[in-house]
Write an enzyme that holds these catalytic residues in place. Structure first.
Site, PDB file in Angstrom:
ATOM      1  N   CYS A   1      -0.488 -10.385  -6.244  1.00  0.00           N
ATOM      2  CA  CYS A   1      -1.087  -8.939  -6.102  1.00  0.00           C
ATOM      3  C   CYS A   1      -1.639  -8.669  -7.572  1.00  0.00           C
ATOM      4  CB  CYS A   1      -0.281  -7.847  -5.576  1.00  0.00           C
ATOM      5  SG  CYS A   1       1.448  -8.100  -6.409  1.00  0.00           S
TER       6      CYS A   1
ATOM      7  N   GLU B   1       3.180  -1.037  -2.028  1.00  0.00           N
ATOM      8  CA  GLU B   1       2.854  -1.872  -2.966  1.00  0.00           C
ATOM      9  C   GLU B   1       1.419  -2.607  -2.508  1.00  0.00           C
ATOM     10  OE1 GLU B   1       4.103  -2.087  -5.849  1.00  0.00           O
ATOM     11  OE2 GLU B   1       6.010  -1.061  -5.571  1.00  0.00           O
TER      12      GLU B   1
HETATM   13  P1  NAP Z   1      -0.928  -8.001   5.106  1.00  0.00           P
HETATM   14  O1  NAP Z   1      -1.824  -8.787   6.130  1.00  0.00           O
HETATM   15  O2  NAP Z   1      -1.055  -6.724   5.022  1.00  0.00           O
HETATM   16  O3  NAP Z   1       0.583  -8.445   5.652  1.00  0.00           O
HETATM   17  C1  NAP Z   1       1.848  -7.853   4.922  1.00  0.00           C
HETATM   18  C2  NAP Z   1       2.843  -7.418   5.980  1.00  0.00           C
HETATM   19  O4  NAP Z   1       2.234  -6.489   6.689  1.00  0.00           O
HETATM   20  C3  NAP Z   1       3.037  -8.628   6.881  1.00  0.00           C
HETATM   21  O5  NAP Z   1       4.442  -8.487   7.362  1.00  0.00           O
HETATM   22  C4  NAP Z   1       2.147  -8.257   7.986  1.00  0.00           C
HETATM   23  O6  NAP Z   1       2.842  -8.793   9.264  1.00  0.00           O
HETATM   24  C5  NAP Z   1       2.273  -7.033   8.265  1.00  0.00           C
HETATM   25  N1  NAP Z   1       1.227  -6.164   8.813  1.00  0.00           N
HETATM   26  C6  NAP Z   1      -0.315  -6.313   8.648  1.00  0.00           C
HETATM   27  N2  NAP Z   1      -0.749  -5.554   9.375  1.00  0.00           N
HETATM   28  C7  NAP Z   1       0.064  -4.676   9.848  1.00  0.00           C
HETATM   29  C8  NAP Z   1      -0.099  -3.663  10.988  1.00  0.00           C
HETATM   30  N3  NAP Z   1      -1.475  -3.415  11.379  1.00  0.00           N
HETATM   31  N4  NAP Z   1       0.842  -3.056  11.188  1.00  0.00           N
HETATM   32  C9  NAP Z   1       2.024  -3.365  10.949  1.00  0.00           C
HETATM   33  N5  NAP Z   1       2.198  -4.192  10.177  1.00  0.00           N
HETATM   34  C10 NAP Z   1       1.264  -4.968   9.640  1.00  0.00           C
HETATM   35  O7  NAP Z   1      -1.005  -8.868   3.800  1.00  0.00           O
HETATM   36  P2  NAP Z   1      -1.194 -10.188   3.305  1.00  0.00           P
HETATM   37  O8  NAP Z   1      -2.545 -10.574   3.832  1.00  0.00           O
HETATM   38  O9  NAP Z   1      -0.081 -11.034   4.080  1.00  0.00           O
HETATM   39  O10 NAP Z   1      -0.754 -10.250   1.599  1.00  0.00           O
HETATM   40  C11 NAP Z   1      -1.761 -10.090   0.829  1.00  0.00           C
HETATM   41  C12 NAP Z   1      -2.054  -8.582   0.316  1.00  0.00           C
HETATM   42  O11 NAP Z   1      -0.878  -8.094  -0.227  1.00  0.00           O
HETATM   43  C13 NAP Z   1      -2.812  -8.687  -0.930  1.00  0.00           C
HETATM   44  O12 NAP Z   1      -3.668  -7.568  -0.977  1.00  0.00           O
HETATM   45  C14 NAP Z   1      -1.928  -8.523  -2.174  1.00  0.00           C
HETATM   46  O13 NAP Z   1      -2.333  -8.030  -3.283  1.00  0.00           O
HETATM   47  C15 NAP Z   1      -0.889  -7.591  -1.500  1.00  0.00           C
HETATM   48  N6  NAP Z   1       0.502  -7.858  -2.288  1.00  0.00           N
HETATM   49  C16 NAP Z   1       0.824  -6.438  -3.016  1.00  0.00           C
HETATM   50  C17 NAP Z   1       2.078  -6.718  -3.706  1.00  0.00           C
HETATM   51  C18 NAP Z   1       2.560  -5.716  -4.623  1.00  0.00           C
HETATM   52  O14 NAP Z   1       3.648  -5.702  -4.996  1.00  0.00           O
HETATM   53  N7  NAP Z   1       1.497  -4.692  -5.076  1.00  0.00           N
HETATM   54  C19 NAP Z   1       2.840  -7.816  -3.715  1.00  0.00           C
HETATM   55  C20 NAP Z   1       2.265  -8.939  -2.945  1.00  0.00           C
HETATM   56  C21 NAP Z   1       1.211  -8.902  -2.130  1.00  0.00           C
HETATM   57  P3  NAP Z   1       2.004 -10.169   9.952  1.00  0.00           P
HETATM   58  O15 NAP Z   1       2.356 -11.180   9.045  1.00  0.00           O
HETATM   59  O16 NAP Z   1       2.649 -10.500  11.153  1.00  0.00           O
HETATM   60  O17 NAP Z   1       0.583  -9.917  10.275  1.00  0.00           O
END
Ligand code: NAP
Length: 456
Positions: free
Chosen positions: A263, A229
């Site tokens: 999102c 997602e």
């Molecule tokens: P993110 O940086 O991708 O973080 C999400 C999760 O992934 C966190 O637990 C993060 O851990 C982990 N993570 C990040 N990089 C990683 C890697 N290389 N290896 C393993 N785990 C990793 O996302 P965000 O910036 O917090 O959230 C915003 C994004 O999520 C936006 O693009 C938003 O649209 C999307 N989103 C989508 C939905 C949906 O249902 N489609 C819902 C909500 C949000 P850490 O915190 O430790 O970095």
């Protein structure tokens, strides 16, 4: 220390937590597998339901306590945090109530023989979850899967560790056996180790495209199913026959809810010429009425972004858009005089196709405004995006709205409203917004074995 609560309203570090080491991780993986093998998969729906229903009741009883942790850790307005807690409880109840019928054996109409498809759990699942809705995101993953008989392990975002622990404790208190739900304070290297571990059967990630690609690649290498997602840049289409005031009201809530950090927030406002000037004027006036302040204070209408880094990223995107020819209608700056990461509600227009902003997701209160000649141009622009999560169409002709919705290449389209999430509505996207569905009957089918049993 990687896992840290930092209050986004004042930048103060509230609490820090150590990552677990590899030996502790192995102990938790072993406990999860043992729970699945020896306890949870053998429980009937009624026993699982008792745990989830109790968790829902406890969440409702302690709405304030749970909500305050959200606001403390990621800055959401307290009333919206309370709404999230109630929605999370509703999702727990929804799956507690309906899992058995969703997973009931399905007798097939076959030409020959007697065939049935039965659903069984597959084992230990691993979820990687984001901070923007700290309970809702993990409940969407945990509730259906626990009801299906799987056990779950979750690596939550590093800025919401207290919410992560609160949810783990909630399930324990509701009677979940040890290992049924496990919070993991782990590094990104350990995320890879967990995915590689034989005991993990499948992986779900909600977050950015970058994290999704890393996690799904690892899962694919291990021949494990994943769901993603990811981000979105949802179009909000206003046709010439729309109710203008209602469209503006939804535009404001669609862009400003959660300080724009959703999102499925409305991000690209695509308005047909006939209404464009009047829409823009009203939208601008409404966005200028937001007041920054302490998100714990019920009078505050504009919350800070989740972190100083989130603000820096968003300001950088606005600057880049402007340097490529975009025009700022309102906003565009951080809000001075506040210690928190506050962004002015912003509207950008004149965004050409070669402007990087044209294809980007803006995760905060920044609206991209586009004027189009007609419905066909609106649909074409809506689809000219790498994302395919949600979208909205405003028209007083509902049949027209449905026709337009069918042409939009996303997982969800809302007619005459901004995006909403409810337990019984499937949630998910296409294109770079990911694959798989959460919530509704669809969400519980992702990680079960649909086993055919045939006689004769
Ligand atoms: P993110 O940086 O991708 O973080 C999400 C999760 O992934 C966190 O637990 C993060 O851990 C982990 N993570 C990040 N990089 C990683 C890697 N290389 N290896 C393993 N785990 C990793 O996302 P965000 O910036 O917090 O959230 C915003 C994004 O999520 C936006 O693009 C938003 O649209 C999307 N989103 C989508 C939905 C949906 O249902 N489609 C819902 C909500 C949000 P850490 O915190 O430790 O970095």
């Amino acid at each position: 220390m990687a896992y840290q609560s930092t209050n986004p309203y004042n930048g103060q570090i509230v609490k820090s937590f150590d990552d677990i080491d590899d030996a502790q991780l192995l102990i938790k993986l072993t406990a999860a597998q043992a729970c699945f093998d020896q306890v949870w998969r053998h429980k009937g729906f009624a026993e699982r339901k008792a745990v989830l229903s109790r968790a829902a009741a406890l969440m409702r009883e302690r709405t304030q306590e749970f909500a305050q942790l959200i606001t403390l850790e990621m800055g959401k307005l307290i009333a919206q945090s309370e709404g999230e807690v109630k929605l999370s409880a509703a999702i727990l109840d929804y799956y507690a109530e309906h899992a058995e019928s969703f997973l009931a054996p399905e007798k097939l109409n076959t030409a020959k023989g007697d065939a049935v498809v039965e659903s069984s759990p597959i084992g230990v699942l691993f979820g990687v979850e984001p901070w923007n809705y700290p309970y809702y995101q993990i409940v969407r993953f945990a509730a259906p899967n626990l009801m299906a008989g799987n056990v779950v392990m979750v690596k939550h975002a590093s800025n919401v560790p207290q919410c992560a622990l609160a949810f783990e404790r909630l399930l324990e208190e509701a009677g979940a056996p040890a290992g049924a739900y496990t919070n993991l304070f782990i590094t990104k290297d350990q995320v890879a180790k967990v995915i590689d571990d034989d005991r993990i059967r499948a992986v779900a990630l909600t977050g950015s495209e970058g994290a999704g690609a890393v996690v799904a690649q690892r899962a694919g290498k291990n021949l494990k199913k994943s769901t993603l997602e990811l981000g979105g840049s949802d179009a909000f289409i206003v046709l010439e026959d729309a109710d203008l005031d209602s469209a503006v009201k939804h535009a404001v809530s669609g862009r400003m809810g959660n300080s724009g950090q959703a999102c499925t927030a409305s991000k690209r406002f695509i308005v047909v010429d006939a209404l464009a000037d009047r829409f823009l004027e009203k939208f601008q006036t409404a966005l200028q009425g937001f007041e920054a302040g302490d998100p714990m204070d019920r009078k505050t209408t504009l919350a800070p972004l989740s972190s100083a880094q989130a603000l820096k990223t968003l300001l950088g995107q606005v600057d880049e858009a402007v340097s490529h020819g975009a025009r700022i209608v309102i906003g565009g700056q951080r809000i001075e005089g506040q210690s928190g990461a506050f962004m002015q509600p912003t509207i950008l227009t004149d965004i050409a196709e070669d402007n990087p902003a044209y294809l980007q997701e803006f995760f905060g209160p920044v609206a991209l405004f586009f004027r189009v000649p007609d419905e066909a141009a609106a649909v074409a622009l809506a689809n000219d995006s790498p994302f395919g999560l949600g979208g909205s169409v405003f028209t007083q002709d509902v049949e027209r709205g449905k026709r337009v919705a069918r042409q939009i290449d996303t997982g969800m389209v809302f007619i005459n409203s901004a995006a909403v999430s409810m337990p019984d509505l499937p949630f998910g996207g296409v294109k770079n917004s990911g694959y798989g569905r959460e919530l509704s009957g669809a969400g519980i089918q992702e990680f079960v074995n649909k086993k055919l049993i045939r006689v004769g």
